[in-house]
Design a protein around this motif. Sequence first.
Motif, short mmCIF file in Angstrom:
data_model
loop_
_atom_site.label_atom_id
_atom_site.label_comp_id
_atom_site.label_asym_id
_atom_site.label_seq_id
_atom_site.Cartn_x
_atom_site.Cartn_y
_atom_site.Cartn_z
N HIS A 219 0.84 -1.34 -0.17
CA HIS A 219 0.13 0.15 0.03
C HIS A 219 0.90 1.20 0.16
O HIS A 219 1.70 1.55 0.90
CB HIS A 219 -0.98 0.02 1.17
N ASP A 220 0.78 2.04 -0.95
CA ASP A 220 1.58 3.13 -1.33
C ASP A 220 0.93 4.29 -0.28
O ASP A 220 0.24 5.27 -0.74
CB ASP A 220 1.69 3.63 -2.75
N SER A 221 1.28 4.29 0.96
CA SER A 221 0.50 5.07 1.97
C SER A 221 0.90 6.65 2.02
O SER A 221 0.01 7.58 2.46
CB SER A 221 0.46 4.47 3.38
N HIS A 222 2.10 6.81 1.84
CA HIS A 222 2.70 8.16 2.01
C HIS A 222 2.57 8.65 3.18
O HIS A 222 2.60 9.69 3.72
CB HIS A 222 2.11 9.25 1.20
N ALA A 223 2.35 7.48 4.24
CA ALA A 223 2.35 7.99 5.78
C ALA A 223 3.40 7.10 6.55
O ALA A 223 3.32 6.99 7.72
CB ALA A 223 0.87 7.58 6.11
#
Length: 434
Positions: A219-223
């Motif tokens: 998952h490319d969350s950027h978090a």
Amino acid sequence: MERLGTGIGWRPEIADAVERMPGIDWVEVVAENLCPGHLPESLRRLRERGVTVVPHGVSLGLGGADRPDAERLLALAERAEALGSPLVTEHIAFVRAGGTLTASPRLEAGHLLPVPRTRDALDVLCENIRIAQDALPVPLAVENIAALISWPGEEMTEGQFLYDLADRTGVRLLIDVANLHTNHVNRGEDPAEALAGLPLEAIAYVHVAGGFERDGVWHDSHAHPVPRPVLDILTDLASRISPPGVLLERDEKFPEPGELERELGAIREAVEKGGGARADGAWRAAANVEPSSVPTDPARQRLALAQTALLSALVAGTPVPEGFDRVRLGVQARALAGKRADVVAKVAPELPVILGAGYRPAFLAYAQGAPMTDGYRRDALSFAGQLLLGGELADARVRRELREWWLERSGPVPRSRRPGVRFARATRRVLLRR
């Protein structure tokens, strides 16, 4: 190609920290979150210090079957001019489907969805990019996206698709190495092979971001922090060409400024490591360039039908189109609904306050039968309206507060808060009940 240096995604939550960070040469801002006439003071101060600001669009949908919306292009151009930016960026993705090409209701994804790597899709994308280039005052760069799902029957690899796109349009590329890692985990695509096929001289800059893996899906969350495999891909890219700019993206769960600075340091080290291994003349593999063509209306219609069928399965519960992985589409559908709930909570922060712990399950239940058709603000109003009409709110206080919230925002103009007007409105409601 302008040298940008090392940058970070500017977000209001970390604005003060970004201003104080050493070694920040440039920042990127989400274009749709800015008003050209009322730029945040933090961005004004950064620009006065000579920090470059680049607007990054998320809503054009250049990979969609429709031609780019003129008003969205105008808005992106206005932001580029207001910021004095050397370029603007968008995504190779579609974000909406349906409408006149398919004689079906318009659907909004609220998310960047992958374009099939087919000749039809490439022809349409090339024409859409040319339309955007003609409307923008500065060069355009487009970004490869992360994907949970793969299209059946694809005709090209990512490297071939991007090479042909850049060759036919002259568009610059924004290469997201985190998205290459995502596609490696989720779709089995080799990042090194993708890099080998790219027209590296077209790269405008590079994105680096974090994510997480769950049940074999990235998952490319950027978090989350940037993982080592993403930094390794950055080093591989830097061994082929010196990237004009590298930027750290972080959109949620912002850490302390010190942690962001350490991540920026790791990014610089990865680039330097790749630069030390770079060999002149060995930066790009040869690629076959297909002849240019102009998309016909049938090509747009074929693409429109395919994208509408996919998006409808994801947001409206219609049957999964043939050839797609049903399990993976289920993961994507749940991710879209979850993101939709999160964004509505940001656009209308009063709703989670009014509904408390019941907000998220109520919104997810609403989303199952009500696809988004007109943006997040209208989505928030529709959600509240359905709750009020459904009679599911047993708590009188919650029902009253939600009704007041809905009435304040559902009209053409905000309701007046002057005591006399509010008294007259309340009197009218009493009389109408009688």
